[in-house]
Scaffold this active site. Structure first.
Site, PDB file in Angstrom:
ATOM      1  N   ARG A 180     -36.026  17.642  -1.773  1.00  0.00           N
ATOM      2  CA  ARG A 180     -34.761  17.131  -1.262  1.00  0.00           C
ATOM      3  C   ARG A 180     -34.455  17.824   0.072  1.00  0.00           C
ATOM      4  O   ARG A 180     -34.643  19.050   0.204  1.00  0.00           O
ATOM      5  CB  ARG A 180     -33.620  17.395  -2.250  1.00  0.00           C
ATOM      6  CG  ARG A 180     -33.595  16.422  -3.434  1.00  0.00           C
ATOM      7  CD  ARG A 180     -33.230  15.007  -3.006  1.00  0.00           C
ATOM      8  NE  ARG A 180     -33.160  14.059  -4.108  1.00  0.00           N
ATOM      9  CZ  ARG A 180     -34.159  13.254  -4.487  1.00  0.00           C
ATOM     10  NH1 ARG A 180     -35.330  13.294  -3.880  1.00  0.00           N
ATOM     11  NH2 ARG A 180     -33.984  12.395  -5.470  1.00  0.00           N
ATOM     12  N   GLU A 216     -30.089  11.314   5.516  1.00  0.00           N
ATOM     13  CA  GLU A 216     -31.042  10.202   5.520  1.00  0.00           C
ATOM     14  C   GLU A 216     -30.280   8.892   5.642  1.00  0.00           C
ATOM     15  O   GLU A 216     -29.239   8.741   5.000  1.00  0.00           O
ATOM     16  CB  GLU A 216     -31.881  10.231   4.240  1.00  0.00           C
ATOM     17  CG  GLU A 216     -32.736  11.485   4.158  1.00  0.00           C
ATOM     18  CD  GLU A 216     -33.560  11.578   2.863  1.00  0.00           C
ATOM     19  OE1 GLU A 216     -33.552  10.626   2.074  1.00  0.00           O
ATOM     20  OE2 GLU A 216     -34.214  12.617   2.674  1.00  0.00           O
ATOM     21  N   HIS A 218     -38.775   9.281   3.575  1.00  0.00           N
ATOM     22  CA  HIS A 218     -38.556   9.446   2.128  1.00  0.00           C
ATOM     23  C   HIS A 218     -39.377   8.407   1.344  1.00  0.00           C
ATOM     24  O   HIS A 218     -38.816   7.598   0.592  1.00  0.00           O
ATOM     25  CB  HIS A 218     -37.066   9.350   1.777  1.00  0.00           C
ATOM     26  CG  HIS A 218     -36.733   9.963   0.439  1.00  0.00           C
ATOM     27  ND1 HIS A 218     -35.559  10.594   0.174  1.00  0.00           N
ATOM     28  CD2 HIS A 218     -37.444  10.021  -0.709  1.00  0.00           C
ATOM     29  CE1 HIS A 218     -35.535  11.008  -1.074  1.00  0.00           C
ATOM     30  NE2 HIS A 218     -36.684  10.670  -1.648  1.00  0.00           N
TER      31      HIS A 218
HETATM   32  C1  8YV Z   1     -36.838   7.707  -5.061  1.00  0.00           C
HETATM   33  C2  8YV Z   1     -37.013  10.162  -5.209  1.00  0.00           C
HETATM   34  O1  8YV Z   1     -37.602   6.675  -4.691  1.00  0.00           O
HETATM   35  O2  8YV Z   1     -37.390   9.843  -7.506  1.00  0.00           O
HETATM   36  C3  8YV Z   1     -36.819  10.499  -6.641  1.00  0.00           C
HETATM   37  O3  8YV Z   1     -36.083  11.445  -6.930  1.00  0.00           O
HETATM   38  O4  8YV Z   1     -36.655  10.877  -4.359  1.00  0.00           O
HETATM   39  C4  8YV Z   1     -37.690   8.909  -4.849  1.00  0.00           C
HETATM   40  O5  8YV Z   1     -38.833   8.776  -5.598  1.00  0.00           O
HETATM   41  C5  8YV Z   1     -35.592   7.677  -4.254  1.00  0.00           C
HETATM   42  O6  8YV Z   1     -34.640   8.493  -4.851  1.00  0.00           O
HETATM   43  C6  8YV Z   1     -35.051   6.272  -4.096  1.00  0.00           C
HETATM   44  O7  8YV Z   1     -34.915   5.650  -5.347  1.00  0.00           O
END
Ligand code: 8YV
Length: 323
Positions: free
Chosen positions: A237, A266, A285
């Site tokens: 993150r 983001e 991302h």
């Molecule tokens: C997601 C992510 O695609 O799963 C997670 O925590 O960061 C990514 O794989 C993103 O959150 C959007 O859905």
């Protein structure tokens, strides 16, 4: 009558049909106040909520008095106020296993592209510079047999350790709250404190979730401890990193390069100094963004919601205690 759910993310047709076989589905674009207001009755009646990325907080929950389960198409759930969910006895389901291997692949892509300057030199080829010949200013740095430091040894950390150690012969250091016996037994990973990892690793890889403890864990002091040849990788993150401190460390040569899939804000602003740095690989991302994995995540999230609303919280539940 089927129970009602709110869907705030697009699903493949067959998964939408699977959801509609169980529930009356109200589809919305997002969870903004005006969206909730214009579908007030549907939000009031909904027992389930399915989607990803949007903020789910007490203010939203106040508009959803019938809610019993939320299901996110992600492993991370820092956008959910878990305390507020617990207080209202609302289950939270996530997809912790569906994306492990794909995110580990992305981490290797960031490691390789930062170290070997893949993006930068490919752009120089496209700009016609190869015709003038290449020299040491095109060279990168080795990946194989360098030391990898993994901060956050969960499923993704383990899959990264496997790739790095078995595929690239890299010694593995890791920092985590708990010792990871499997990582140690299979990939000879060595558990150490964060400072030791920062000082010894050639690649410092953050795969941490965002929590009160991890916010801004990487700041000026941490970058100062890294080798000047170190490459910093983040696919956990963004807010785990103080981005201003990272930018300064890159500018001042405190570290050599960075490979980033996540950012404090983001989408990343076009104004960000990171975008004009040749030693930064910035991805939007996309850690889990393959057709296969995004499908599997969505399918898992649909099944999770069906399971949760049937009282089945044995797997993929963040707060089974409220069941
Ligand atoms: C997601 C992510 O695609 O799963 C997670 O925590 O960061 C990514 O794989 C993103 O959150 C959007 O859905």
């Amino acid at each position: 009558m089927k129970p009602s759910v709110i869907l705030y993310k697009k699903l493949p047709d067959n998964l939408l049909r699977r959801l509609e076989a169980h529930f009356t589905v109200t589809r919305v674009h997002d969870l903004r106040e005006e969206t909730v207001r214009s579908h007030a009755q549907a939000f009031k009646e909904a027992v389930g909520l399915l989607g990803s990325s949007e903020k789910v907080d007490a203010a939203l929950l106040d508009n959803m008095p019938a809610l019993r389960a939320t299901s996110t198409i992600s492993v991370g759930y820092d956008n959910f106020d878990v305390e507020a969910l617990n207080a209202r006895k609302v289950l939270l389901m996530h997809t912790p296993t569906a994306l492990t291997e794909t995110v580990a692949d992305t981490l290797m892509a960031l490691i390789l592209s930062s170290a070997r300057r893949v993006v930068e030199v490919a752009e120089r080829v496209k700009a016609g510079e190869w015709t003038k010949g290449i020299g040491p200013d095109w060279f990168g740095t080795d990946v194989h047999h360098k030391t990898i430091g993994i901060v956050g040894m969960g499923r993704i950390g383990l899959a990264l350790a496997q790739r790095a150690n078995l595929g690239f012969g890299m010694p593995v250091l890791y920092n985590a709250r708990r010792q990871h016996k499997e990582a140690e037994a299979r990939f000879n990973a060595r558990h150490c404190d964060l400072d030791t990892l920062l000082q010894e690793a050639d690649f410092v890889c953050s795969i941490l979730p965002l929590t009160d403890e991890t916010r801004h864990l990487f700041g000026a002091a941490q970058f100062a401890k890294m080798k000047s040849s170190a490459i910093f990788i983040n696919a956990g993150r963004g807010p785990v990193v103080n981005e201003k401190a990272l930018i300064a460390a890159l500018k001042e040569g405190e570290i050599m390069a960075a490979g980033l899939d996540v950012f404090e804000q983001e989408p990343l602003s076009v104004e960000s100094p990171l975008l004009s740095m040749p030693n930064v690989v910035a991805l939007p991302h996309i850690g889990s963004a393959t057709h296969e994995t995004r499908y599997n995540m969505a399918a898992t999230a649909v099944d999770n919601l069906i399971d949760a609303l049937n009282g089945n919280v044995e797997k993929n539940c963040v707060n089974p205690q409220v069941a």
